[in-house]
Design a protein around this motif. Structure first.
Motif, PDB file in Angstrom:
ATOM      1  N   GLY A 162      11.744  15.542  -2.270  1.00 57.32           N
ATOM      2  CA  GLY A 162      12.288  14.912  -3.475  1.00 57.32           C
ATOM      3  C   GLY A 162      11.200  14.132  -4.169  1.00 57.32           C
ATOM      4  N   GLY A 163      11.584  13.081  -4.878  1.00 58.80           N
ATOM      5  CA  GLY A 163      10.598  12.250  -5.571  1.00 58.80           C
ATOM      6  C   GLY A 163      10.208  11.052  -4.711  1.00 58.80           C
ATOM      7  N   GLY A 164       9.696  10.012  -5.338  1.00 60.53           N
ATOM      8  CA  GLY A 164       9.378   8.745  -4.660  1.00 60.53           C
ATOM      9  C   GLY A 164       8.524   8.918  -3.413  1.00 60.53           C
ATOM     10  N   VAL A 165       8.878   8.159  -2.386  1.00 60.62           N
ATOM     11  CA  VAL A 165       8.070   8.174  -1.167  1.00 60.62           C
ATOM     12  C   VAL A 165       8.211   9.529  -0.453  1.00 60.62           C
ATOM     13  CG1 VAL A 165       9.765   7.095   0.390  1.00 60.62           C
ATOM     14  CG2 VAL A 165       7.342   6.693   0.742  1.00 60.62           C
ATOM     15  N   ASP A 166       9.373  10.141  -0.582  1.00 66.74           N
ATOM     16  CA  ASP A 166       9.630  11.457   0.021  1.00 66.74           C
ATOM     17  C   ASP A 166       8.626  12.485  -0.539  1.00 66.74           C
ATOM     18  OD1 ASP A 166      10.909  13.475   1.372  1.00 66.74           O
ATOM     19  OD2 ASP A 166      12.728  13.477   0.160  1.00 66.74           O
ATOM     20  N   GLY A 167       8.496  12.490  -1.868  1.00 65.96           N
ATOM     21  CA  GLY A 167       7.559  13.411  -2.514  1.00 65.96           C
ATOM     22  C   GLY A 167       6.133  13.145  -2.061  1.00 65.96           C
ATOM     23  N   PRO A 198       8.922   2.487   4.732  1.00 64.19           N
ATOM     24  CA  PRO A 198       8.977   2.101   3.317  1.00 64.19           C
ATOM     25  C   PRO A 198      10.281   1.314   3.114  1.00 64.19           C
ATOM     26  CG  PRO A 198       9.858   4.311   3.547  1.00 64.19           C
ATOM     27  CD  PRO A 198       9.517   3.828   4.957  1.00 64.19           C
ATOM     28  N   ALA A 199      10.487   0.787   1.917  1.00 62.73           N
ATOM     29  CA  ALA A 199      11.737   0.046   1.653  1.00 62.73           C
ATOM     30  C   ALA A 199      12.820   1.071   1.297  1.00 62.73           C
ATOM     31  CB  ALA A 199      11.529  -0.947   0.528  1.00 62.73           C
ATOM     32  N   ILE A 200      13.498   1.554   2.351  1.00 64.59           N
ATOM     33  CA  ILE A 200      14.477   2.635   2.200  1.00 64.59           C
ATOM     34  C   ILE A 200      15.576   2.252   1.200  1.00 64.59           C
ATOM     35  CG2 ILE A 200      16.224   3.980   3.492  1.00 64.59           C
ATOM     36  CD1 ILE A 200      14.402   3.329   6.002  1.00 64.59           C
ATOM     37  N   SER A 201      15.954   3.193   0.368  1.00 65.47           N
ATOM     38  CA  SER A 201      17.050   3.063  -0.618  1.00 65.47           C
ATOM     39  C   SER A 201      16.732   2.200  -1.840  1.00 65.47           C
ATOM     40  CB  SER A 201      18.347   2.516   0.020  1.00 65.47           C
ATOM     41  OG  SER A 201      19.032   3.530   0.705  1.00 65.47           O
ATOM     42  N   THR A 202      15.544   1.600  -1.902  1.00 63.21           N
ATOM     43  CA  THR A 202      15.299   0.640  -3.001  1.00 63.21           C
ATOM     44  C   THR A 202      14.725   1.280  -4.264  1.00 63.21           C
ATOM     45  OG1 THR A 202      13.076   0.129  -2.232  1.00 63.21           O
ATOM     46  CG2 THR A 202      14.863  -1.261  -1.390  1.00 63.21           C
ATOM     47  N   GLY A 203      14.505   2.588  -4.235  1.00 68.98           N
ATOM     48  CA  GLY A 203      13.980   3.257  -5.431  1.00 68.98           C
ATOM     49  C   GLY A 203      15.104   4.015  -6.135  1.00 68.98           C
ATOM     50  N   ALA A 204      15.065   5.340  -6.039  1.00 67.64           N
ATOM     51  CA  ALA A 204      16.064   6.171  -6.710  1.00 67.64           C
ATOM     52  C   ALA A 204      17.488   5.806  -6.297  1.00 67.64           C
ATOM     53  CB  ALA A 204      15.787   7.635  -6.384  1.00 67.64           C
ATOM     54  N   TYR A 205      17.677   5.330  -5.077  1.00 68.08           N
ATOM     55  CA  TYR A 205      19.027   5.030  -4.593  1.00 68.08           C
ATOM     56  C   TYR A 205      19.543   3.653  -5.022  1.00 68.08           C
ATOM     57  CZ  TYR A 205      19.434   9.342  -1.810  1.00 68.08           C
ATOM     58  OH  TYR A 205      19.550  10.656  -1.408  1.00 68.08           O
ATOM     59  N   GLY A 206      18.673   2.845  -5.656  1.00 68.37           N
ATOM     60  CA  GLY A 206      19.127   1.652  -6.378  1.00 68.37           C
ATOM     61  C   GLY A 206      19.607   0.454  -5.578  1.00 68.37           C
ATOM     62  N   GLY A 254       0.793  -1.226   0.000  1.00 72.47           N
ATOM     63  CA  GLY A 254       0.000   0.000   0.000  1.00 72.47           C
ATOM     64  C   GLY A 254       0.819   1.266   0.000  1.00 72.47           C
ATOM     65  N   ASP A 255       0.183   2.321   0.509  1.00 69.82           N
ATOM     66  CA  ASP A 255       0.760   3.664   0.478  1.00 69.82           C
ATOM     67  C   ASP A 255       1.063   4.080   1.923  1.00 69.82           C
ATOM     68  OD1 ASP A 255       1.260   6.349   0.304  1.00 69.82           O
ATOM     69  OD2 ASP A 255      -0.626   6.865  -0.692  1.00 69.82           O
ATOM     70  N   ILE A 256       2.306   4.411   2.185  1.00 75.11           N
ATOM     71  CA  ILE A 256       2.694   4.708   3.573  1.00 75.11           C
ATOM     72  C   ILE A 256       2.006   5.973   4.096  1.00 75.11           C
ATOM     73  CG2 ILE A 256       4.767   6.123   3.129  1.00 75.11           C
ATOM     74  CD1 ILE A 256       6.087   4.278   5.348  1.00 75.11           C
ATOM     75  N   THR A 257       1.625   6.880   3.207  1.00 72.86           N
ATOM     76  CA  THR A 257       1.086   8.170   3.669  1.00 72.86           C
ATOM     77  C   THR A 257      -0.291   8.046   4.328  1.00 72.86           C
ATOM     78  OG1 THR A 257       0.026   8.700   1.571  1.00 72.86           O
ATOM     79  CG2 THR A 257       2.299   9.425   1.834  1.00 72.86           C
ATOM     80  N   ALA A 314      14.458   9.852   2.844  1.00 71.89           N
ATOM     81  CA  ALA A 314      14.768  11.225   2.440  1.00 71.89           C
ATOM     82  C   ALA A 314      16.146  11.316   1.789  1.00 71.89           C
ATOM     83  CB  ALA A 314      14.710  12.119   3.679  1.00 71.89           C
ATOM     84  N   ASN A 315      16.569  12.530   1.460  1.00 71.68           N
ATOM     85  CA  ASN A 315      17.946  12.771   0.999  1.00 71.68           C
ATOM     86  C   ASN A 315      18.603  13.732   1.996  1.00 71.68           C
ATOM     87  OD1 ASN A 315      17.624  15.612   0.136  1.00 71.68           O
ATOM     88  ND2 ASN A 315      16.183  14.722  -1.321  1.00 71.68           N
ATOM     89  N   PRO A 316      19.933  13.897   1.903  1.00 66.47           N
ATOM     90  CA  PRO A 316      20.625  14.654   2.967  1.00 66.47           C
ATOM     91  C   PRO A 316      20.157  16.094   3.155  1.00 66.47           C
ATOM     92  CG  PRO A 316      22.197  13.423   1.632  1.00 66.47           C
ATOM     93  CD  PRO A 316      20.880  13.292   0.949  1.00 66.47           C
TER      94      PRO A 316
HETATM   95  N1  AR6 Z   1       4.341   4.281  -0.007  1.00 65.69           N
HETATM   96  C1  AR6 Z   1       5.226   3.281   0.254  1.00 65.69           C
HETATM   97  N2  AR6 Z   1       6.324   3.056  -0.502  1.00 65.69           N
HETATM   98  C2  AR6 Z   1       6.546   3.878  -1.543  1.00 65.69           C
HETATM   99  C3  AR6 Z   1       5.690   4.950  -1.871  1.00 65.69           C
HETATM  100  C4  AR6 Z   1       4.530   5.132  -1.056  1.00 65.69           C
HETATM  101  N3  AR6 Z   1       3.661   6.115  -1.268  1.00 65.69           N
HETATM  102  N4  AR6 Z   1       6.197   5.581  -2.972  1.00 65.69           N
HETATM  103  C5  AR6 Z   1       7.314   4.933  -3.318  1.00 65.69           C
HETATM  104  N5  AR6 Z   1       7.538   3.894  -2.472  1.00 65.69           N
HETATM  105  P1  AR6 Z   1      12.469   6.088  -3.116  1.00 65.69           P
HETATM  106  P2  AR6 Z   1      15.199   5.919  -2.027  1.00 65.69           P
HETATM  107  C6  AR6 Z   1       8.646   2.931  -2.451  1.00 65.69           C
HETATM  108  O1  AR6 Z   1      12.987   6.361  -4.470  1.00 65.69           O
HETATM  109  O2  AR6 Z   1      15.539   4.810  -2.960  1.00 65.69           O
HETATM  110  C7  AR6 Z   1      13.761  10.752  -3.164  1.00 65.69           C
HETATM  111  O3  AR6 Z   1      13.770  11.650  -4.224  1.00 65.69           O
HETATM  112  C8  AR6 Z   1       9.410   2.705  -3.745  1.00 65.69           C
HETATM  113  O4  AR6 Z   1       8.737   1.766  -4.573  1.00 65.69           O
HETATM  114  O5  AR6 Z   1      11.315   6.890  -2.635  1.00 65.69           O
HETATM  115  O6  AR6 Z   1      15.609   5.811  -0.597  1.00 65.69           O
HETATM  116  C9  AR6 Z   1      14.519  11.300  -1.952  1.00 65.69           C
HETATM  117  O7  AR6 Z   1      14.382  12.684  -1.827  1.00 65.69           O
HETATM  118  C10 AR6 Z   1      10.731   2.151  -3.241  1.00 65.69           C
HETATM  119  O8  AR6 Z   1      10.653   0.730  -3.045  1.00 65.69           O
HETATM  120  O9  AR6 Z   1      13.626   6.284  -1.987  1.00 65.69           O
HETATM  121  C11 AR6 Z   1      15.938  10.890  -2.241  1.00 65.69           C
HETATM  122  O10 AR6 Z   1      16.579  11.805  -3.088  1.00 65.69           O
HETATM  123  C12 AR6 Z   1      10.893   2.804  -1.878  1.00 65.69           C
HETATM  124  O11 AR6 Z   1       9.657   3.439  -1.589  1.00 65.69           O
HETATM  125  C13 AR6 Z   1      15.796   9.572  -2.938  1.00 65.69           C
HETATM  126  O12 AR6 Z   1      14.504   9.589  -3.551  1.00 65.69           O
HETATM  127  C14 AR6 Z   1      11.998   3.831  -1.798  1.00 65.69           C
HETATM  128  O13 AR6 Z   1      12.110   4.549  -3.021  1.00 65.69           O
HETATM  129  C15 AR6 Z   1      15.817   8.423  -1.970  1.00 65.69           C
HETATM  130  O14 AR6 Z   1      15.840   7.218  -2.663  1.00 65.69           O
END
Ligand code: AR6
Length: 259
Positions: free
Chosen positions: A35-40, A119-127, A14-17, A28-30
Protein backbone atom coordinates in the motif's frame (compact mmCIF):
# COMPACT_ATOMS: atom_id res chain seq x y z
CA UNK A 1 19.46 11.87 14.50
CA UNK A 2 17.88 12.75 17.85
CA UNK A 3 17.46 9.85 20.18
CA UNK A 4 15.88 9.26 23.52
CA UNK A 5 16.58 6.06 25.32
CA UNK A 6 16.06 4.15 28.51
CA UNK A 7 17.65 0.76 28.92
CA UNK A 8 15.14 -1.06 26.69
CA UNK A 9 13.10 1.53 24.76
CA UNK A 10 14.44 3.96 22.15
CA UNK A 11 12.59 6.76 20.45
CA UNK A 12 14.19 7.96 17.26
CA UNK A 13 13.29 10.18 14.34
CA UNK A 14 13.85 8.56 10.98
CA UNK A 15 13.00 5.89 8.44
CA UNK A 16 12.06 2.44 9.71
CA UNK A 17 13.35 0.70 6.57
CA UNK A 18 16.99 1.40 7.45
CA UNK A 19 16.88 0.24 11.06
CA UNK A 20 19.37 -2.42 12.08
CA UNK A 21 17.12 -4.49 14.32
CA UNK A 22 16.01 -8.13 14.23
CA UNK A 23 12.51 -7.17 13.04
CA UNK A 24 10.56 -4.16 11.88
CA UNK A 25 6.80 -3.87 12.18
CA UNK A 26 4.75 -2.87 9.16
CA UNK A 27 1.48 -0.89 9.36
CA UNK A 28 -0.21 -3.04 6.74
CA UNK A 29 -3.79 -3.49 5.49
CA UNK A 30 -5.85 -6.70 5.66
CA UNK A 31 -4.76 -7.87 2.19
CA UNK A 32 -1.06 -7.72 3.16
CA UNK A 33 -0.39 -6.93 -0.49
CA UNK A 34 1.28 -3.56 0.03
CA UNK A 35 0.00 0.00 0.00
CA UNK A 36 1.14 3.55 0.63
CA UNK A 37 2.85 5.13 3.67
CA UNK A 38 5.22 3.00 5.68
CA UNK A 39 3.87 -0.17 4.02
CA UNK A 40 4.89 1.13 0.59
CA UNK A 41 8.31 2.19 1.87
CA UNK A 42 8.95 -1.24 3.41
CA UNK A 43 7.93 -3.12 0.25
CA UNK A 44 10.11 -0.85 -1.91
CA UNK A 45 13.13 -1.32 0.34
CA UNK A 46 12.64 -5.07 0.84
CA UNK A 47 12.18 -5.84 -2.88
CA UNK A 48 9.70 -8.12 -4.70
CA UNK A 49 10.43 -11.21 -2.57
CA UNK A 50 8.43 -9.63 0.26
CA UNK A 51 5.26 -9.29 -1.82
CA UNK A 52 5.68 -12.83 -3.06
CA UNK A 53 5.79 -14.18 0.47
CA UNK A 54 2.91 -11.92 1.56
CA UNK A 55 0.74 -13.44 -1.18
CA UNK A 56 1.00 -16.81 0.58
CA UNK A 57 -0.25 -15.54 3.95
CA UNK A 58 -3.98 -15.21 3.26
CA UNK A 59 -4.24 -11.67 4.62
CA UNK A 60 -4.44 -10.56 8.24
CA UNK A 61 -7.27 -9.36 10.47
CA UNK A 62 -7.25 -6.02 12.28
CA UNK A 63 -5.29 -6.26 15.53
CA UNK A 64 -3.46 -9.41 14.46
CA UNK A 65 0.06 -9.92 13.07
CA UNK A 66 1.91 -12.13 10.58
CA UNK A 67 5.64 -12.57 10.03
CA UNK A 68 7.79 -12.73 6.89
CA UNK A 69 11.47 -12.55 6.09
CA UNK A 70 13.03 -9.11 5.58
CA UNK A 71 14.62 -9.75 2.13
CA UNK A 72 16.75 -6.69 1.18
CA UNK A 73 16.07 -4.90 4.47
CA UNK A 74 18.74 -4.76 7.19
CA UNK A 75 16.09 -6.37 9.47
CA UNK A 76 15.80 -10.15 9.31
CA UNK A 77 12.01 -10.17 9.70
CA UNK A 78 9.00 -8.00 8.97
CA UNK A 79 6.04 -8.31 11.32
CA UNK A 80 2.97 -7.19 9.40
CA UNK A 81 0.15 -5.92 11.59
CA UNK A 82 -3.12 -4.29 10.64
CA UNK A 83 -4.09 -1.29 12.72
CA UNK A 84 -7.68 -0.15 13.18
CA UNK A 85 -9.14 2.58 10.98
CA UNK A 86 -10.08 5.46 13.33
CA UNK A 87 -13.88 5.76 13.61
CA UNK A 88 -14.20 8.35 16.36
CA UNK A 89 -13.31 5.83 19.05
CA UNK A 90 -16.55 3.87 18.99
CA UNK A 91 -15.31 0.67 17.38
CA UNK A 92 -12.81 -0.68 19.90
CA UNK A 93 -9.99 1.17 18.16
CA UNK A 94 -7.91 1.57 21.35
CA UNK A 95 -8.12 -2.11 22.18
CA UNK A 96 -7.37 -3.15 18.62
CA UNK A 97 -4.36 -0.85 18.40
CA UNK A 98 -2.99 -2.25 21.67
CA UNK A 99 -3.56 -5.73 20.25
CA UNK A 100 -1.41 -4.83 17.22
CA UNK A 101 1.57 -4.06 19.45
CA UNK A 102 1.00 -6.99 21.79
CA UNK A 103 0.45 -9.55 19.01
CA UNK A 104 3.44 -8.24 17.04
CA UNK A 105 5.66 -8.54 20.12
CA UNK A 106 4.37 -12.01 20.92
CA UNK A 107 4.97 -13.22 17.37
CA UNK A 108 8.40 -11.58 17.34
CA UNK A 109 9.36 -13.25 20.59
CA UNK A 110 8.27 -16.65 19.26
CA UNK A 111 10.64 -16.12 16.32
CA UNK A 112 13.59 -15.32 18.56
CA UNK A 113 13.52 -11.58 17.87
CA UNK A 114 15.34 -9.58 20.53
CA UNK A 115 15.17 -6.13 18.96
CA UNK A 116 12.21 -4.68 17.08
CA UNK A 117 11.26 -1.32 15.59
CA UNK A 118 7.70 0.01 15.31
CA UNK A 119 6.23 2.81 13.21
CA UNK A 120 3.25 4.71 14.66
CA UNK A 121 0.64 2.19 13.51
CA UNK A 122 -2.72 3.61 12.28
CA UNK A 123 -1.62 7.26 12.55
CA UNK A 124 -1.34 7.94 8.82
CA UNK A 125 -3.93 6.80 6.28
CA UNK A 126 -5.98 5.17 9.05
CA UNK A 127 -6.38 8.51 10.86
CA UNK A 128 -5.84 7.50 14.51
CA UNK A 129 -5.17 10.63 16.64
CA UNK A 130 -1.40 10.72 17.05
CA UNK A 131 -1.11 11.42 20.77
CA UNK A 132 -3.66 8.80 21.70
CA UNK A 133 -1.92 6.24 19.49
CA UNK A 134 1.49 7.08 20.99
CA UNK A 135 0.11 6.58 24.50
CA UNK A 136 -1.25 3.18 23.59
CA UNK A 137 1.98 2.20 21.82
CA UNK A 138 4.27 3.19 24.70
CA UNK A 139 1.94 1.81 27.34
CA UNK A 140 1.46 -1.55 25.67
CA UNK A 141 5.15 -2.01 24.86
CA UNK A 142 6.24 -1.07 28.36
CA UNK A 143 3.82 -3.46 29.89
CA UNK A 144 4.84 -6.27 27.54
CA UNK A 145 8.57 -5.92 28.08
CA UNK A 146 8.12 -5.70 31.84
CA UNK A 147 6.99 -9.33 31.76
CA UNK A 148 9.12 -10.54 28.79
CA UNK A 149 12.81 -10.16 29.61
CA UNK A 150 13.89 -11.77 26.32
CA UNK A 151 12.78 -8.69 24.37
CA UNK A 152 15.93 -6.62 24.73
CA UNK A 153 15.05 -3.45 22.83
CA UNK A 154 12.04 -1.82 21.24
CA UNK A 155 12.58 1.19 18.97
CA UNK A 156 9.79 3.64 18.15
CA UNK A 157 10.60 5.20 14.80
CA UNK A 158 8.94 8.59 14.44
CA UNK A 159 8.41 10.08 11.01
CA UNK A 160 9.10 13.76 11.59
CA UNK A 161 9.86 16.12 14.41
CA UNK A 162 6.34 16.62 15.73
CA UNK A 163 5.83 12.88 15.93
CA UNK A 164 9.15 12.51 17.76
CA UNK A 165 8.19 15.20 20.28
CA UNK A 166 4.86 13.54 21.03
CA UNK A 167 6.52 10.17 21.64
CA UNK A 168 9.12 11.74 23.93
CA UNK A 169 6.43 13.48 25.98
CA UNK A 170 4.45 10.26 26.26
CA UNK A 171 7.56 8.37 27.27
CA UNK A 172 8.33 10.82 30.07
CA UNK A 173 4.91 10.46 31.70
CA UNK A 174 5.20 8.71 35.02
CA UNK A 175 4.83 5.01 34.41
CA UNK A 176 3.56 4.33 37.91
CA UNK A 177 0.96 7.06 37.74
CA UNK A 178 -0.94 6.61 34.52
CA UNK A 179 -4.31 8.28 34.11
CA UNK A 180 -7.37 6.15 34.43
CA UNK A 181 -8.03 6.09 30.69
CA UNK A 182 -4.74 4.34 30.07
CA UNK A 183 -5.45 1.81 32.77
CA UNK A 184 -8.84 1.27 31.14
CA UNK A 185 -7.03 0.64 27.85
CA UNK A 186 -4.73 -1.85 29.55
CA UNK A 187 -7.67 -3.71 31.10
CA UNK A 188 -9.50 -3.71 27.77
CA UNK A 189 -6.40 -5.11 26.09
CA UNK A 190 -6.17 -7.90 28.69
CA UNK A 191 -9.83 -8.75 28.07
CA UNK A 192 -9.24 -8.91 24.34
CA UNK A 193 -6.29 -11.26 24.84
CA UNK A 194 -8.43 -13.47 27.08
CA UNK A 195 -11.17 -13.53 24.43
CA UNK A 196 -8.71 -14.40 21.69
CA UNK A 197 -6.84 -17.06 23.59
CA UNK A 198 -9.98 -18.87 24.88
CA UNK A 199 -12.04 -18.24 21.74
CA UNK A 200 -14.84 -16.59 23.73
CA UNK A 201 -16.71 -13.29 23.61
CA UNK A 202 -17.21 -11.50 26.90
CA UNK A 203 -20.63 -9.87 26.65
CA UNK A 204 -20.04 -7.47 29.55
CA UNK A 205 -16.54 -6.43 28.40
CA UNK A 206 -17.29 -2.70 28.36
CA UNK A 207 -19.02 -2.80 31.72
CA UNK A 208 -16.03 -4.65 33.22
CA UNK A 209 -13.64 -1.97 31.93
CA UNK A 210 -15.86 0.81 33.33
CA UNK A 211 -16.11 -0.85 36.72
CA UNK A 212 -12.57 -2.14 37.12
CA UNK A 213 -10.55 0.83 35.84
CA UNK A 214 -11.30 3.08 38.86
CA UNK A 215 -10.35 0.22 41.22
CA UNK A 216 -6.97 -0.36 39.57
CA UNK A 217 -4.06 1.75 40.79
CA UNK A 218 -1.29 0.87 38.36
CA UNK A 219 -0.26 -1.40 35.50
CA UNK A 220 0.78 -4.20 37.84
CA UNK A 221 -2.72 -4.33 39.29
CA UNK A 222 -4.20 -4.21 35.76
CA UNK A 223 -2.00 -7.17 34.84
CA UNK A 224 -2.91 -8.99 38.03
CA UNK A 225 -6.62 -8.46 37.20
CA UNK A 226 -6.00 -9.89 33.71
CA UNK A 227 -4.20 -12.94 35.10
CA UNK A 228 -6.91 -13.66 37.70
CA UNK A 229 -9.72 -13.34 35.15
CA UNK A 230 -7.80 -15.48 32.66
CA UNK A 231 -7.43 -18.19 35.31
CA UNK A 232 -11.14 -18.01 36.13
CA UNK A 233 -12.08 -18.30 32.45
CA UNK A 234 -9.75 -21.29 32.01
CA UNK A 235 -11.09 -23.08 35.08
CA UNK A 236 -14.76 -22.35 34.31
CA UNK A 237 -14.34 -23.83 30.80
CA UNK A 238 -16.79 -21.29 29.34
CA UNK A 239 -17.14 -21.22 25.58
CA UNK A 240 -18.76 -18.91 23.03
CA UNK A 241 -20.60 -15.83 24.32
CA UNK A 242 -20.37 -15.52 28.07
CA UNK A 243 -20.87 -13.01 30.87
CA UNK A 244 -18.44 -12.67 33.76
CA UNK A 245 -20.62 -12.75 36.90
CA UNK A 246 -20.51 -9.83 39.34
CA UNK A 247 -19.50 -12.17 42.15
CA UNK A 248 -16.33 -13.13 40.26
CA UNK A 249 -15.40 -9.51 39.53
CA UNK A 250 -15.82 -8.57 43.19
CA UNK A 251 -13.65 -11.48 44.32
CA UNK A 252 -10.90 -10.52 41.88
CA UNK A 253 -10.96 -6.84 42.94
CA UNK A 254 -10.84 -7.85 46.59
CA UNK A 255 -7.87 -10.11 45.95
CA UNK A 256 -6.16 -7.38 43.88
CA UNK A 257 -6.47 -4.87 46.71
CA UNK A 258 -4.71 -7.25 49.08
CA UNK A 259 -1.61 -7.44 46.83
N1 AR6 B 1 9.41 5.15 8.55
C1 AR6 B 1 8.73 5.33 9.71
N2 AR6 B 1 7.47 5.82 9.76
C2 AR6 B 1 6.87 6.12 8.59
C3 AR6 B 1 7.50 5.93 7.34
C4 AR6 B 1 8.84 5.44 7.35
N3 AR6 B 1 9.52 5.22 6.23
N4 AR6 B 1 6.63 6.32 6.36
C5 AR6 B 1 5.51 6.73 6.98
N5 AR6 B 1 5.64 6.62 8.32
P1 AR6 B 1 0.61 4.80 7.39
P2 AR6 B 1 -1.62 3.46 8.77
C6 AR6 B 1 4.67 6.93 9.38
O1 AR6 B 1 -0.33 5.59 6.57
O2 AR6 B 1 -2.15 4.76 9.25
C7 AR6 B 1 -0.98 1.85 3.90
O3 AR6 B 1 -1.39 2.16 2.60
C8 AR6 B 1 3.56 7.91 9.06
O4 AR6 B 1 4.01 9.25 9.22
O5 AR6 B 1 1.79 4.20 6.72
O6 AR6 B 1 -1.55 2.31 9.72
C9 AR6 B 1 -1.36 0.42 4.28
O7 AR6 B 1 -1.30 -0.45 3.19
C10 AR6 B 1 2.51 7.55 10.10
O8 AR6 B 1 2.75 8.24 11.34
O9 AR6 B 1 -0.15 3.55 8.11
C11 AR6 B 1 -2.76 0.58 4.80
O10 AR6 B 1 -3.71 0.58 3.76
C12 AR6 B 1 2.74 6.07 10.33
O11 AR6 B 1 3.95 5.74 9.67
C13 AR6 B 1 -2.75 1.92 5.46
O12 AR6 B 1 -1.72 2.67 4.81
C14 AR6 B 1 1.64 5.17 9.81
O13 AR6 B 1 1.09 5.69 8.60
C15 AR6 B 1 -2.38 1.83 6.92
O14 AR6 B 1 -2.53 3.06 7.53
Amino acid sequence: MPEQTDDRISIIMGDITIQHVDAIANAANPTLLGGGGVDGAIHRAAGPGLLEECRTLGGCRTGEAKITKGYNLPARFVIHTVGPVWRKGGKDEDVLLAACYRNSLTLAELSGVKTIAFPAISTGAYGFPYERAANIAVWTVREFISTHPSMERVVFVCHGEKAYRIYCETFEKDWADHPETLLAEAIAAHLLMIETSHNIRIRNREEIVRRIAPAVKNSIQALSFGISLNTWVAVSRMTGDMTVPDKVLLQIVEQMNKT
